[in-house]
Every structure is written in structure tokens, then in C-alpha cells.
Design a protein around this motif. Structure first.
Motif, short mmCIF file in Angstrom:
data_model
loop_
_atom_site.label_atom_id
_atom_site.label_comp_id
_atom_site.label_asym_id
_atom_site.label_seq_id
_atom_site.Cartn_x
_atom_site.Cartn_y
_atom_site.Cartn_z
N PRO A 19 0.82 -1.22 0.00
CA PRO A 19 0.00 0.00 0.00
C PRO A 19 0.85 1.27 0.00
O PRO A 19 1.87 1.35 0.67
N VAL A 20 0.42 2.22 -0.80
CA VAL A 20 1.06 3.53 -0.83
C VAL A 20 -0.06 4.56 -0.73
O VAL A 20 -0.94 4.61 -1.59
N ALA A 21 -0.03 5.35 0.32
CA ALA A 21 -1.06 6.38 0.50
C ALA A 21 -0.80 7.52 -0.46
O ALA A 21 0.31 8.05 -0.53
N GLN A 22 -1.84 7.91 -1.21
CA GLN A 22 -1.67 8.98 -2.19
C GLN A 22 -1.25 10.29 -1.54
O GLN A 22 -0.48 11.05 -2.11
N GLY A 23 -1.78 10.56 -0.33
CA GLY A 23 -1.40 11.80 0.35
C GLY A 23 0.08 11.84 0.67
O GLY A 23 0.75 12.87 0.47
N ASP A 24 0.61 10.71 1.16
CA ASP A 24 2.04 10.64 1.48
C ASP A 24 2.87 10.84 0.22
O ASP A 24 3.86 11.58 0.21
N LEU A 25 2.45 10.15 -0.85
CA LEU A 25 3.19 10.27 -2.11
C LEU A 25 3.10 11.68 -2.66
O LEU A 25 4.10 12.22 -3.17
N SER A 26 1.95 12.32 -2.56
CA SER A 26 1.80 13.68 -3.07
C SER A 26 2.76 14.64 -2.36
O SER A 26 3.37 15.51 -2.99
N LEU A 27 2.91 14.48 -1.04
CA LEU A 27 3.86 15.32 -0.30
C LEU A 27 5.29 15.04 -0.76
O LEU A 27 6.09 15.97 -0.93
N ALA A 28 5.62 13.76 -0.97
CA ALA A 28 6.97 13.41 -1.44
C ALA A 28 7.21 13.96 -2.84
O ALA A 28 8.33 14.40 -3.16
N LEU A 29 6.19 13.94 -3.69
CA LEU A 29 6.34 14.49 -5.04
C LEU A 29 6.57 15.99 -5.00
O LEU A 29 7.40 16.52 -5.77
N ALA A 30 5.88 16.70 -4.11
CA ALA A 30 6.13 18.13 -3.95
C ALA A 30 7.56 18.36 -3.50
O ALA A 30 8.24 19.29 -3.96
#
Length: 199
Positions: A19-30
């Protein structure tokens, strides 16, 4: 390819059961965008304040959007403020961009960031991203760790040099921790509400 695109390709290539939480990934992408902007000279940090440099096209649509979104008047955004502002829905934006570029496909009727039907196309971009991960490239490894996707943040950050990059990565890790705390608080509140109705 940008760090954010490489990060997205690596995450989309993970097994569906991870599982990868989209919110966590979105912060990492920023955070990845901030690091790329630092490296391009479009951004510098003054402490934890993001000071924009001269506007210049990067050749990547989403990274150009990130550069335009920088606050150009004092007081400049802190890294944390910008991560929260820029990070909203960024995972979906990158997945959509990769799909438009033909690097990701979703069979008809199966959309979503990481549905079981998400298919990464074999491409030079995908191979380059996987190679970057396989070699333990420090920035990508640190972003994966900061987002809680793979590895430990402290270990991944040990091989990094540069105060600005370290500041961004620490802000990503802090933001992900805060987001997890919000999720846990919401889960507790929902559980308490359910218990009231059951009683």
C-alpha cells in the motif's frame, strides 16, 4: 526525467499488495519538485524559506507549474507550507501525466492511482527510474523513505549532502508524520461515533 516522475514510476512499479497512501506520495512528489527546482537554480532556501530564482522553463509541464506556484513576494513560503499547498492531489496529476505520455496504461474502466490493472509500459524512462532506485541514488532513496514507502528516513539521508536538500527531505518526513496523525485521529473519531450509534 524529473525526480518526481522517477518517483512516480518507481511507486507505480511496486507490487499492488504494497500500500502507498496517495497523500504521502503527493507530499513526497512536492518535495521532489522542490529538490529539482533547487538543482536547476530556480529556487534557493533562506533557512526554511523558499526564495524563487529567475523564471525559466524546465521542459517539464508539472515542474514548470511548480516553479510558477512559488510565492514571489516576502514573506516567502516555508518548505512545509509549500509542500501542503503544492502537494494536494499531486500523485494523481503525475499518474495522469505519465498516462498522457504513454508511460502508464489503464485498461478500459480501470482507473485510479494504483489499481490492480495499472500497467507500466516498458520504456527508457521506466528503466532509468528503476536503475536510479536499484543503485540507491540518495535523493530518490530518501524521498521513498520520507514518504514511508521504502527504507528508513535516517539511513537514507545519511549519504546526502547539501543543507537545502536535507531541509526539504526533513520537511517531507514531518508532513507525512502529521498526515498520519490526522488519519489516526480521524479513525479514532469514526470508531467513537460508530460506538455511540451501536449503543
Amino acid at each position: 526525467m524529473t525526480t518526481a516522475r522517477d518517483l512516480t514510476l518507481v511507486v507505480l512499479g511496486l507490487p499492488a499488495e504494497r500500500p502507498v497512501a496517495q497523500g504521502d506520495l503527493s507530499l513526497a512528489l512536492a518535495g521532489a519538485e522542490a529538490i529539482d527546482l533547487l538543482e536547476s537554480g530556480a529556487l534557493t532556501l533562506d533557512g526554511d524559506r523558499m526564495v524563487p530564482g529567475p523564471a525559466a522553463a524546465t521542459g517539464d509541464r508539472l515542474l514548470d507549474e511548480a516553479a510558477v506556484s512559488l510565492t514571489r513576494r516576502e514573506p516567502y513560503d516555508t518548505v512545509a507550507e509549500w509542500l501542503w499547498r503544492r502537494g494536494g492531489e499531486l500523485a494523481a496529476a503525475y499518474a495522469g501525466e505519465l498516462q498522457r505520455d504513454g508511460l502508464v496504461s489503464h485498461p478500459r474502466g480501470h482507473f485510479g492511482f494504483r489499481s490492480a490493472r495499472t500497467v507500466l509500459v516498458d520504456s527508457p524512462a521506466r528503466r532509468a527510474a528503476e536503475e536510479r532506485k536499484a543503485t540507491g541514488e540518495p535523493v530518490l532513496a530518501a524521498l521513498l523513505a520520507a514518504a514511508g514507502i521504502e527504507g528508513q528516513p535516517d539511513e537514507a539521508a545519511e549519504s546526502l549532502t547539501g543543507d537545502a536538500v536535507t531541509t526539504v527531505l526533513a520537511a517531507v518526513a514531518d508532513a507525512v508524520t502529521q498526515l498520519e496523525a490526522v488519519r489516526l485521529r480521524r479513525d479514532v473519531e469514526h470508531a467513537a461515533f460508530d460506538n455511540v450509534w451501536r449503543a
